[in-house]
Write a protein that holds these residues in place. Structure first.
Motif, PDB file in Angstrom:
ATOM      1  N   PHE A  83      -2.158  -4.664 -14.002  1.00  0.00           N
ATOM      2  CA  PHE A  83      -1.732  -4.109 -12.529  1.00  0.00           C
ATOM      3  C   PHE A  83      -1.870  -2.514 -12.651  1.00  0.00           C
ATOM      4  CE2 PHE A  83       2.294  -3.972  -9.566  1.00  0.00           C
ATOM      5  CZ  PHE A  83       1.427  -3.896  -8.580  1.00  0.00           C
ATOM      6  N   ALA A  84      -1.497  -1.837 -13.442  1.00  0.00           N
ATOM      7  CA  ALA A  84      -1.484  -0.365 -13.377  1.00  0.00           C
ATOM      8  C   ALA A  84      -2.913   0.043 -13.606  1.00  0.00           C
ATOM      9  CB  ALA A  84      -0.795   0.088 -14.835  1.00  0.00           C
ATOM     10  N   ARG A  85      -3.915  -0.652 -13.816  1.00  0.00           N
ATOM     11  CA  ARG A  85      -5.303  -0.067 -13.747  1.00  0.00           C
ATOM     12  C   ARG A  85      -6.322  -0.754 -13.051  1.00  0.00           C
ATOM     13  NH1 ARG A  85      -5.090  -0.762 -20.090  1.00  0.00           N
ATOM     14  NH2 ARG A  85      -3.610   1.084 -20.331  1.00  0.00           N
ATOM     15  N   ARG A  86      -5.870  -1.804 -12.120  1.00  0.00           N
ATOM     16  CA  ARG A  86      -6.840  -2.349 -11.234  1.00  0.00           C
ATOM     17  C   ARG A  86      -6.778  -1.624  -9.931  1.00  0.00           C
ATOM     18  NH1 ARG A  86      -4.867  -5.703  -7.190  1.00  0.00           N
ATOM     19  NH2 ARG A  86      -2.384  -6.403  -7.809  1.00  0.00           N
ATOM     20  N   ASP A  87      -7.784  -1.960  -9.063  1.00  0.00           N
ATOM     21  CA  ASP A  87      -7.738  -1.729  -7.862  1.00  0.00           C
ATOM     22  C   ASP A  87      -7.056  -2.594  -6.914  1.00  0.00           C
ATOM     23  OD1 ASP A  87      -9.906   0.230  -8.393  1.00  0.00           O
ATOM     24  OD2 ASP A  87     -11.564  -0.979  -7.384  1.00  0.00           O
ATOM     25  N   ILE A  88      -6.133  -1.810  -6.072  1.00  0.00           N
ATOM     26  CA  ILE A  88      -5.181  -2.472  -4.995  1.00  0.00           C
ATOM     27  C   ILE A  88      -6.061  -2.809  -4.012  1.00  0.00           C
ATOM     28  CG2 ILE A  88      -2.972  -2.298  -3.640  1.00  0.00           C
ATOM     29  CD1 ILE A  88      -2.695  -2.156  -6.635  1.00  0.00           C
ATOM     30  N   ARG A  89      -5.900  -3.985  -3.562  1.00  0.00           N
ATOM     31  CA  ARG A  89      -6.847  -4.719  -2.363  1.00  0.00           C
ATOM     32  C   ARG A  89      -6.485  -4.215  -0.977  1.00  0.00           C
ATOM     33  NH1 ARG A  89      -8.858  -9.736  -2.750  1.00  0.00           N
ATOM     34  NH2 ARG A  89      -7.073 -10.447  -1.461  1.00  0.00           N
ATOM     35  N   ALA A  90      -7.300  -3.565  -0.172  1.00  0.00           N
ATOM     36  CA  ALA A  90      -6.921  -3.215   1.016  1.00  0.00           C
ATOM     37  C   ALA A  90      -6.838  -4.247   2.100  1.00  0.00           C
ATOM     38  CB  ALA A  90      -8.066  -2.143   1.602  1.00  0.00           C
ATOM     39  N   GLU A 104       0.860  -1.268  -0.044  1.00  0.00           N
ATOM     40  CA  GLU A 104      -0.069   0.102   0.034  1.00  0.00           C
ATOM     41  C   GLU A 104       0.868   1.471   0.043  1.00  0.00           C
ATOM     42  OE1 GLU A 104      -3.540  -0.194   0.174  1.00  0.00           O
ATOM     43  OE2 GLU A 104      -4.349   1.607   1.013  1.00  0.00           O
TER      44      GLU A 104
END
Ligand SMILES: Nc1ncnc2c1ncn2[C@@H]1O[C@H](COP(=O)(O)OP(=O)(O)OP(=O)(O)O)[C@@H](O)[C@H]1O
Ligand SMILES: [Mg+2]
Lengths: 299, 264
Positions: B256-263, B106
């Motif tokens: 990877f550049a366009r997806r949501d990063i999981r919290a 994160e």
């Protein structure tokens, strides 16, 4: 000049679930903005979009004039970010971890890190894995502030900090503002934000319910006052003044709850001979809850 | 040693790399120690003749009468490939998906470092680790050969080690890529594992079943293992494994550049 944070119709869906529903927000440079709302309101979702970690489903967001999707890396270079659930590398010491991030960012003066760590009473030599929750949070705070970012976004930053460190931390935020920086912090506890924020926004169910300066909110807040008179308190007269919500008495003291300005009340009361006035700080919590209830009734 | 994502990645591999190096070396030397007794078996040829043809081909058993053939059959066609696959997949899955699930990604992503640069530096770290493990396999093979007079040439050992390293690289990069595309470690481990088993089944099936033999060339196991892998020349087939490794990472980068990063 660009607003430091600007969103237009910012919307985020997680599958069928609408987490953010058209947020319009504008925050100017040099402001500390408190972002308030109950659990699940959408605070973290907003923050992670602003930090470039989530893609908006609709609408747009710009930070420091840079689009958070198309100019993400430029924007992130100038941002400080503390996640709601900060996790560092357990096997690194605070110093190793901060040096790593400082290197990825570039332009960090190490003495700034040392000073900040000292202020927060953080031992940089210990492995993050053995630090207490509050001490880990301090590492997270230092990494968010160490490069003097123009905008700092903090998601519930005070979780786990003891009161003394909390005060020190709020001092750090005031320093950021005094240096011309902007702070965006979320919380679900109003009193925490009230002490430091210039403006607050209240979000509920993905919608911004109100954005208001803390001053104005306080002005509108219910203020409690104790007026001690030379003789018996003129209760009838007092309760007839506009804005007075409650009047009770004990001996020669009248206890009042007043909404808005107290000037008129004092003007009316003065001829009756006032001996002493005690004003209590307005309770923003009441307003805060009122906003929640109001949206409840609308829903 | 933590100045860049690349050096941090290498630092994170160091313990695993030391442990795996010891394991691989021990395995190769112990296997080599068996060679003198196998070589001296009086009726080795007859013994081998009893095996089914496909098995003989898959493990190149006909060559078991030389030290090189023995190592190929006993180590380089099953045990070492599995070890390199496990190393590559488990390490590759940790790099992005593991960091994302643990929450450490994160903060690292909210820096001037782009997702693509992060992905490439992590890929370079895994490549370096696999090169080192490959070098350990090659060198320990030469040591075993010298100790037990197996007659493996340095070039042969290098080609054999390269083939192991490329197997680990192809599936390790697949694990890294799936992790970068999904942020899920379970998928980052699962997808390459299933793909490897499928490729192995295709490889063995292609040797046994005529109708499958046309597909044989597609299996990375065929590309890595046929005619060796300890062999004299550098086969062109290896280029396909390099290509596949590059392609999976190249496909993953824009996702990877366009997806949501999981919290967390
Ligand atoms: N990845 C996700 N998938 C599905 N739903 C999600 C996801 N992330 C958040 N949500 C939902 O979106 C809504 C807003 O969540 P968010 O985390 O932004 O709330 P919050 O205001 O930060 O709450 P808290 O005070 O508890 O931290 C919640 O209903 C949450 O369940
Ligand atoms: Mg939250």
């Amino acid at each position: 000049m660009h607003p430091v944070v600007e969103t237009q119709g910012l919307t985020k869906r997680f599958g069928p679930h609408l987490a953010l529903d058209g947020i319009d927000l504008s925050i100017a440079a040099g402001e500390i903005f408190g972002y308030l709302g109950p659990n699940g309101a959408g605070k973290t979702t907003t923050i992670r979009i602003l930090a470039g970690l989530l893609q908006p489903s609709a609408g747009r967001a710009a930070v420091l004039g840079l689009d958070v999707v198309r100019q993400r890396d430029l924007m992130q270079a100038r941002l400080g970010y503390l996640p709601g659930n900060f996790v560092g590398y357990d096997d690194l010491s605070g110093e190793q971890y901060l040096r790593y991030l400082a290197n990825l960012r570039g332009g960090v003066e190490w003495h700034v890190v040392v000073t900040m760590a000292k202020r927060l009473d953080l031992d940089l030599g210990r492995r993050i894995g053995v630090l207490s929750h509050g001490n880990r949070q301090k590492v997270g705070i230092v990494q968010a502030l160490m490069h003097h970012p123009e905008l700092v976004i903090l998601d519930e930053p005070t979780t786990g900090l003891d009161p003394i460190i909390q005060r020190e931390f709020l001092g750090l935020l005031a320093d950021v503002r005094d240096a011309g920086g902007t702070v965006f912090l979320s919380s679900h506890i109003l009193s925490e934000v009230e002490a430091v924020a210039d403006r607050v926004g209240i979000i509920r169910d993905g919608r911004l319910v109100v954005v208001e300066s803390v001053e104005r909110l306080k002005h509108r807040a219910v203020r409690r006052m104790d007026l001690t008179f030379v003789g018996a308190p003129p209760l009838e007269v007092l309760s007839s003044v506009a804005g007075v919500r409650e009047v009770t008495s004990s001996g020669s003291t009248a206890h009042l709850a007043v909404e808005g300005s107290t000037a008129k009340l004092l003007a009316v009361a003065a001829p009756h001979g006032i001996e002493q006035i005690v004003t209590h700080e307005p309770d923003l919590e009441e307003i805060f809850l009122a906003y929640y209830e109001r949206t409840d009734r609308l829903a | 040693m933590t100045a860049y994502v690349f050096t941090k990645t290498l630092r994170d591999q160091r313990r695993a790399l030391i442990a795996w190096s010891i394991g691989v070396t021990a395995l190769v030397v112990v296997e080599g120690a068996l060679w003198p007794s196998v070589r001296d078996m009086p009726n080795l040829d007859e013994f081998l003749a009893g095996y089914p043809d496909a098995l003989k081909e898959a493990f190149n058993l006909a060559a078991m009468t030389t030290g090189t053939g023995f190592l190929n059959a006993e180590l380089y066609t099953l045990v070492l490939p599995i070890l390199f696959l496990v190393f590559g997949i488990s390490r590759g899955a940790r790099l992005v998906a593991g960091e994302e699930e643990s929450g450490t990604l994160e903060v690292v992503l909210v820096t001037p470092v782009s997702t693509t640069r992060l992905l490439l530096e992590k890929a370079a770290g895994l490549l370096t680790a696999l090169c080192l493990l490959g070098a350990v396999a090659g060198v320990s093979t030469l040591i075993a050969s010298a100790l037990f007079s197996m007659g493996v040439s340095p070039a042969g050992a290098a080609v054999g080690a390269l083939s192991m390293m490329l197997l680990g690289l192809e599936y390790g990069f697949l694990a890294l890529a799936v992790g970068a595309m999904t942020g899920r470690r379970s998928l980052a481990v699962g997808v390459p594992s299933v793909a490897a088993v499928a490729a192995y089944v295709l490889y063995v099936g292609g040797l046994m079943v005529d109708s499958l033999s046309g597909w044989l060339a597609w299996s990375p196991f065929h590309q890595a293992l046929s005619e060796g892998p300890i062999a004299s020349g550098l086969p062109f087939r290896y280029a396909w494994m390099v290509l596949a490794a590059v392609v999976v990472v190249a496909v993953a980068a824009p996702v990877f550049a366009r997806r949501d990063i999981r919290a967390t």
